[in-house]
Enzyme design. Structure first.
Site, PDB file in Angstrom:
ATOM      1  N   ARG A  13       0.811  -1.199   0.011  1.00  7.04           N
ATOM      2  CA  ARG A  13      -0.114  -0.213  -0.098  1.00  7.04           C
ATOM      3  C   ARG A  13       0.605   1.142   0.021  1.00  7.04           C
ATOM      4  NH1 ARG A  13      -3.163  -1.184   4.534  1.00  7.04           N
ATOM      5  NH2 ARG A  13      -4.348  -2.269   3.209  1.00  7.04           N
ATOM      6  N   ASN A  27       0.099  -0.674  13.360  1.00  5.52           N
ATOM      7  CA  ASN A  27       0.319  -1.962  12.373  1.00  5.52           C
ATOM      8  C   ASN A  27       1.677  -2.382  13.024  1.00  5.52           C
ATOM      9  OD1 ASN A  27      -1.353  -1.424   9.827  1.00  5.52           O
ATOM     10  ND2 ASN A  27       0.438   0.240  10.210  1.00  5.52           N
ATOM     11  N   ASP A  30       5.336  -4.455   6.351  1.00  5.64           N
ATOM     12  CA  ASP A  30       3.975  -4.921   7.175  1.00  5.64           C
ATOM     13  C   ASP A  30       3.790  -5.991   7.461  1.00  5.64           C
ATOM     14  OD1 ASP A  30       0.998  -5.683   7.061  1.00  5.64           O
ATOM     15  OD2 ASP A  30       1.061  -2.987   7.344  1.00  5.64           O
ATOM     16  N   ASP A  52       1.155  -7.700   8.955  1.00  2.00           N
ATOM     17  CA  ASP A  52      -0.661  -7.987   9.079  1.00  2.00           C
ATOM     18  C   ASP A  52      -1.130  -8.090  10.624  1.00  2.00           C
ATOM     19  OD1 ASP A  52       0.374  -9.151   6.747  1.00  2.00           O
ATOM     20  OD2 ASP A  52       1.170 -11.532   7.996  1.00  2.00           O
ATOM     21  N   ASP A 110      -2.366  -6.375  13.143  1.00  5.18           N
ATOM     22  CA  ASP A 110      -2.570  -4.987  14.071  1.00  5.18           C
ATOM     23  C   ASP A 110      -3.818  -4.958  15.272  1.00  5.18           C
ATOM     24  OD1 ASP A 110      -1.851  -4.316  10.856  1.00  5.18           O
ATOM     25  OD2 ASP A 110      -4.085  -5.151  10.409  1.00  5.18           O
ATOM     26  N   ASP A 144      -6.539  -9.087  13.041  1.00  4.62           N
ATOM     27  CA  ASP A 144      -6.053  -9.796  11.257  1.00  4.62           C
ATOM     28  C   ASP A 144      -5.066 -10.974  11.820  1.00  4.62           C
ATOM     29  OD1 ASP A 144      -7.338  -8.128   9.292  1.00  4.62           O
ATOM     30  OD2 ASP A 144      -5.454  -6.813   9.450  1.00  4.62           O
ATOM     31  N   GLU A 148      -5.560 -13.383   8.279  1.00  5.38           N
ATOM     32  CA  GLU A 148      -3.989 -12.866   7.408  1.00  5.38           C
ATOM     33  C   GLU A 148      -3.348 -13.632   7.586  1.00  5.38           C
ATOM     34  OE1 GLU A 148      -3.399  -8.838   5.158  1.00  5.38           O
ATOM     35  OE2 GLU A 148      -4.850  -8.588   6.217  1.00  5.38           O
TER      36      GLU A 148
END
Length: 175
Positions: free
Chosen positions: A21, A85, A101, A103, A105, A118, A121
């Site tokens: 992102r 994060n 990142d 994943d 959070d 998450d 994820e």
């Protein structure tokens, strides 16, 4: 205090180096050996798949340069919402703030509730990107540590300090 008063873009990567992102801009308010603080309003966000959107709330973001986290502090009508994060320490390179990142959070709500997000994820990407056991231990340790810091409301989860940064941002913009 290099970069203070300058706009930088932000790049978030996945473990394999692919773009996760990007944010088009954040105004640097503070830059120390330990962290860099940026603020933004209606930043353009581009996902790794090319989809774009704009942030809704003003935000102050603290990027740790030494610890495995960064925190987006969203200024809402009912208080500050902290979205942490779990991520690699951040660096500034070529007018970008960059980090990986990972994943996981953790969210601290204005009312004081804390929620781990998450995990599914994280498990998927741990397998996909083959996170090592050592990396997994670091990320789990940092997640536990950040939840304790949230409960203490110490920096970066200090609402008064975040509001002061936001007021500094507005003053720079002349608002």
């Amino acid at each position: 205090m290099r970069y203070v008063g300058h706009w930088l873009a932000i790049r978030s990567y996945k473990h394999d180096g692919s773009i996760h992102r990007t944010w088009d801009r954040g105004l640097v308010l503070d830059n120390t050996d330990d962290f860099v603080v940026v603020a933004s309003l209606r930043a353009k966000v581009t996902e790794g798949n090319g989809r774009c959107w704009f942030t809704k709330e003003p935000a102050v973001t603290i990027f740790s340069k030494k610890d495995w986290w960064n925190v987006i502090c969203m200024i809402k009508t009912d208080g500050v919402c902290f979205y942490c994060n779990i991520a690699s320490p951040s660096i500034i390179e070529n007018d970008y703030i960059k980090y990986v990142d990972y994943d996981l959070d953790v969210k601290l709500y204005p009312g004081g509730g804390i929620r781990l997000l998450d995990e599914k994820e994280y498990r998927f990407n741990k397998k996909k990107y083959q996170y090592s056991d050592d990396l997994d231990k670091v990320l789990r340790y940092e997640t536990d540590k950040i939840e304790k810091v949230m409960n203490e409301r110490s920096f970066p989860f200090d609402e008064e300090k975040i509001i002061a940064y936001y007021e500094q941002y507005l003053k720079i913009l002349g608002k």
